[in-house]
Design a protein around this motif. Structure first.
Motif, PDB file in Angstrom:
ATOM      1  N   THR A  36       1.059  -1.377  -0.076  1.00  0.00           N
ATOM      2  CA  THR A  36      -0.083   0.099  -0.189  1.00  0.00           C
ATOM      3  C   THR A  36       0.737   1.195   0.141  1.00  0.00           C
ATOM      4  N   ASP A  37       1.495   1.359   0.583  1.00  0.00           N
ATOM      5  CA  ASP A  37       2.604   2.297   1.224  1.00  0.00           C
ATOM      6  C   ASP A  37       3.299   2.679  -0.841  1.00  0.00           C
ATOM      7  N   ALA A  38       3.655   1.474  -1.393  1.00  0.00           N
ATOM      8  CA  ALA A  38       4.589   1.495  -2.517  1.00  0.00           C
ATOM      9  C   ALA A  38       3.368   1.686  -3.515  1.00  0.00           C
ATOM     10  N   GLY A  39       2.079   1.945  -3.131  1.00  0.00           N
ATOM     11  CA  GLY A  39       1.372   2.339  -4.323  1.00  0.00           C
ATOM     12  C   GLY A  39       0.641   1.390  -4.801  1.00  0.00           C
ATOM     13  N   PHE A  40       0.773  -0.147  -4.985  1.00  0.00           N
ATOM     14  CA  PHE A  40       1.054  -1.073  -5.505  1.00  0.00           C
ATOM     15  C   PHE A  40      -1.160  -1.878  -5.229  1.00  0.00           C
ATOM     16  N   ALA A  41      -1.250  -1.580  -3.870  1.00  0.00           N
ATOM     17  CA  ALA A  41      -2.367  -2.159  -2.625  1.00  0.00           C
ATOM     18  C   ALA A  41      -3.411  -0.582  -2.657  1.00  0.00           C
ATOM     19  N   VAL A  42      -4.310  -0.997  -2.450  1.00  0.00           N
ATOM     20  CA  VAL A  42      -4.949  -0.319  -1.134  1.00  0.00           C
ATOM     21  C   VAL A  42      -5.699  -1.416  -0.590  1.00  0.00           C
ATOM     22  N   ARG A  43      -6.232  -0.491   1.145  1.00  0.00           N
ATOM     23  CA  ARG A  43      -6.971  -1.008   1.819  1.00  0.00           C
ATOM     24  C   ARG A  43      -8.421  -0.974   2.122  1.00  0.00           C
ATOM     25  N   GLN A  44      -8.933  -1.510   2.366  1.00  0.00           N
ATOM     26  CA  GLN A  44     -10.712  -1.075   2.047  1.00  0.00           C
ATOM     27  C   GLN A  44     -11.129  -1.452   3.782  1.00  0.00           C
ATOM     28  N   ALA A  45     -12.182  -1.999   3.483  1.00  0.00           N
ATOM     29  CA  ALA A  45     -13.168  -2.090   5.058  1.00  0.00           C
ATOM     30  C   ALA A  45     -12.737  -3.857   4.662  1.00  0.00           C
ATOM     31  N   SER A  46     -13.286  -3.968   4.070  1.00  0.00           N
ATOM     32  CA  SER A  46     -12.935  -6.097   3.326  1.00  0.00           C
ATOM     33  C   SER A  46     -11.658  -6.391   3.778  1.00  0.00           C
ATOM     34  N   GLY A  47     -10.402  -5.497   3.544  1.00  0.00           N
ATOM     35  CA  GLY A  47      -8.948  -6.672   3.232  1.00  0.00           C
ATOM     36  C   GLY A  47      -8.330  -5.143   2.119  1.00  0.00           C
ATOM     37  N   TRP A  48      -7.509  -6.126   1.532  1.00  0.00           N
ATOM     38  CA  TRP A  48      -6.775  -5.145   0.782  1.00  0.00           C
ATOM     39  C   TRP A  48      -7.012  -5.889  -0.515  1.00  0.00           C
ATOM     40  N   ARG A  49      -6.905  -4.453  -1.746  1.00  0.00           N
ATOM     41  CA  ARG A  49      -7.068  -4.721  -2.967  1.00  0.00           C
ATOM     42  C   ARG A  49      -5.699  -4.754  -3.634  1.00  0.00           C
ATOM     43  N   ILE A  50      -5.662  -5.736  -4.750  1.00  0.00           N
ATOM     44  CA  ILE A  50      -4.419  -5.122  -5.703  1.00  0.00           C
ATOM     45  C   ILE A  50      -4.605  -3.765  -6.059  1.00  0.00           C
ATOM     46  N   ASN A  51      -4.144  -2.850  -6.572  1.00  0.00           N
ATOM     47  CA  ASN A  51      -4.767  -2.035  -7.999  1.00  0.00           C
ATOM     48  C   ASN A  51      -4.601  -2.234  -9.061  1.00  0.00           C
ATOM     49  N   ASP A  52      -4.531  -1.173  -9.827  1.00  0.00           N
ATOM     50  CA  ASP A  52      -3.922  -1.235 -11.375  1.00  0.00           C
ATOM     51  C   ASP A  52      -2.150  -1.295 -11.482  1.00  0.00           C
ATOM     52  N   ARG A  53      -1.748  -0.393 -10.869  1.00  0.00           N
ATOM     53  CA  ARG A  53      -0.209  -0.031 -10.461  1.00  0.00           C
ATOM     54  C   ARG A  53       0.477  -1.849 -10.630  1.00  0.00           C
ATOM     55  N   GLY A  54      -0.653  -2.132  -9.559  1.00  0.00           N
ATOM     56  CA  GLY A  54       0.232  -3.177  -8.996  1.00  0.00           C
ATOM     57  C   GLY A  54       0.070  -4.475 -10.126  1.00  0.00           C
ATOM     58  N   VAL A  55      -0.947  -4.847 -10.756  1.00  0.00           N
ATOM     59  CA  VAL A  55      -1.014  -4.992 -11.975  1.00  0.00           C
ATOM     60  C   VAL A  55      -0.987  -5.485 -13.224  1.00  0.00           C
ATOM     61  N   ALA A  56      -0.122  -3.700 -12.970  1.00  0.00           N
ATOM     62  CA  ALA A  56       0.550  -3.566 -14.599  1.00  0.00           C
ATOM     63  C   ALA A  56       2.155  -3.927 -13.822  1.00  0.00           C
ATOM     64  N   LEU A  57       2.646  -4.194 -12.884  1.00  0.00           N
ATOM     65  CA  LEU A  57       3.824  -4.536 -12.516  1.00  0.00           C
ATOM     66  C   LEU A  57       3.884  -6.339 -12.597  1.00  0.00           C
ATOM     67  N   LEU A  58       3.011  -6.570 -12.443  1.00  0.00           N
ATOM     68  CA  LEU A  58       3.031  -8.228 -12.137  1.00  0.00           C
ATOM     69  C   LEU A  58       3.144  -8.509 -14.077  1.00  0.00           C
ATOM     70  N   GLN A  59       1.840  -8.017 -14.567  1.00  0.00           N
ATOM     71  CA  GLN A  59       2.007  -7.870 -16.038  1.00  0.00           C
ATOM     72  C   GLN A  59       3.402  -8.348 -16.675  1.00  0.00           C
ATOM     73  N   SER A  60       4.245  -6.837 -16.064  1.00  0.00           N
ATOM     74  CA  SER A  60       5.453  -6.271 -16.450  1.00  0.00           C
ATOM     75  C   SER A  60       6.669  -7.518 -16.280  1.00  0.00           C
ATOM     76  N   GLN A  61       6.277  -7.824 -15.092  1.00  0.00           N
ATOM     77  CA  GLN A  61       7.615  -9.432 -14.479  1.00  0.00           C
ATOM     78  C   GLN A  61       6.842 -10.381 -15.172  1.00  0.00           C
ATOM     79  N   THR A  62       5.763 -11.158 -15.442  1.00  0.00           N
ATOM     80  CA  THR A  62       5.583 -11.900 -16.232  1.00  0.00           C
ATOM     81  C   THR A  62       6.088 -12.100 -18.275  1.00  0.00           C
ATOM     82  N   SER A  63       5.607 -11.036 -18.379  1.00  0.00           N
ATOM     83  CA  SER A  63       6.245 -10.736 -19.924  1.00  0.00           C
ATOM     84  C   SER A  63       7.588 -10.531 -20.155  1.00  0.00           C
ATOM     85  N   ALA A  64       8.439 -10.359 -18.548  1.00  0.00           N
ATOM     86  CA  ALA A  64      10.060  -9.372 -19.366  1.00  0.00           C
ATOM     87  C   ALA A  64      11.027 -10.962 -18.491  1.00  0.00           C
ATOM     88  N   THR A  65      10.325 -12.003 -18.097  1.00  0.00           N
ATOM     89  CA  THR A  65      11.197 -12.680 -17.169  1.00  0.00           C
ATOM     90  C   THR A  65      10.093 -14.222 -17.973  1.00  0.00           C
TER      91      THR A  65
END
Length: 85
Positions: A36-65
């Motif tokens: 959350t501090d790094a900007g890859f997830a957000v905290r909600q009442a139901s718990g943590w959720r990945i955000n668009d920036r987090g999804v993009a990071l995972l996609q970039s790692q999957t395609s690059a590695t």
């Protein structure tokens, strides 16, 4: 540049699986807060959720590695006609 620990990256992958409706393992609170501090997830009442920036990071790692298991040793496969060369 932000570097995630292996544990934080695993937590981010779990959040992504959670987003896709899959059952996930326990997500460490410290790792979720760091994401959350790094900007890859957000905290909600139901718990943590990945955000668009987090999804993009995972996609970039999957395609690059390419998916290579730890400790894997690359080998060259030879056809029978290549033997002795």
């Amino acid at each position: 540049m932000i570097t995630l620990t292996d544990e934080q990256l695993a937590a981010l992958r779990n959040l992504d699986r959670k987003r896709n409706g899959e059952d996930v393992d326990f997500i460490n609170i410290a790792d979720a807060r760091a994401l959350t501090d790094a900007g890859f997830a957000v905290r909600q009442a139901s718990g943590w959720r990945i955000n668009d920036r987090g999804v993009a990071l995972l996609q970039s790692q999957t395609s690059a590695t390419p998916a290579t298991p730890a400790g894997a040793i690359p080998i060259k496969l030879m056809r029978p006609s290549d033997e002795g060369k």
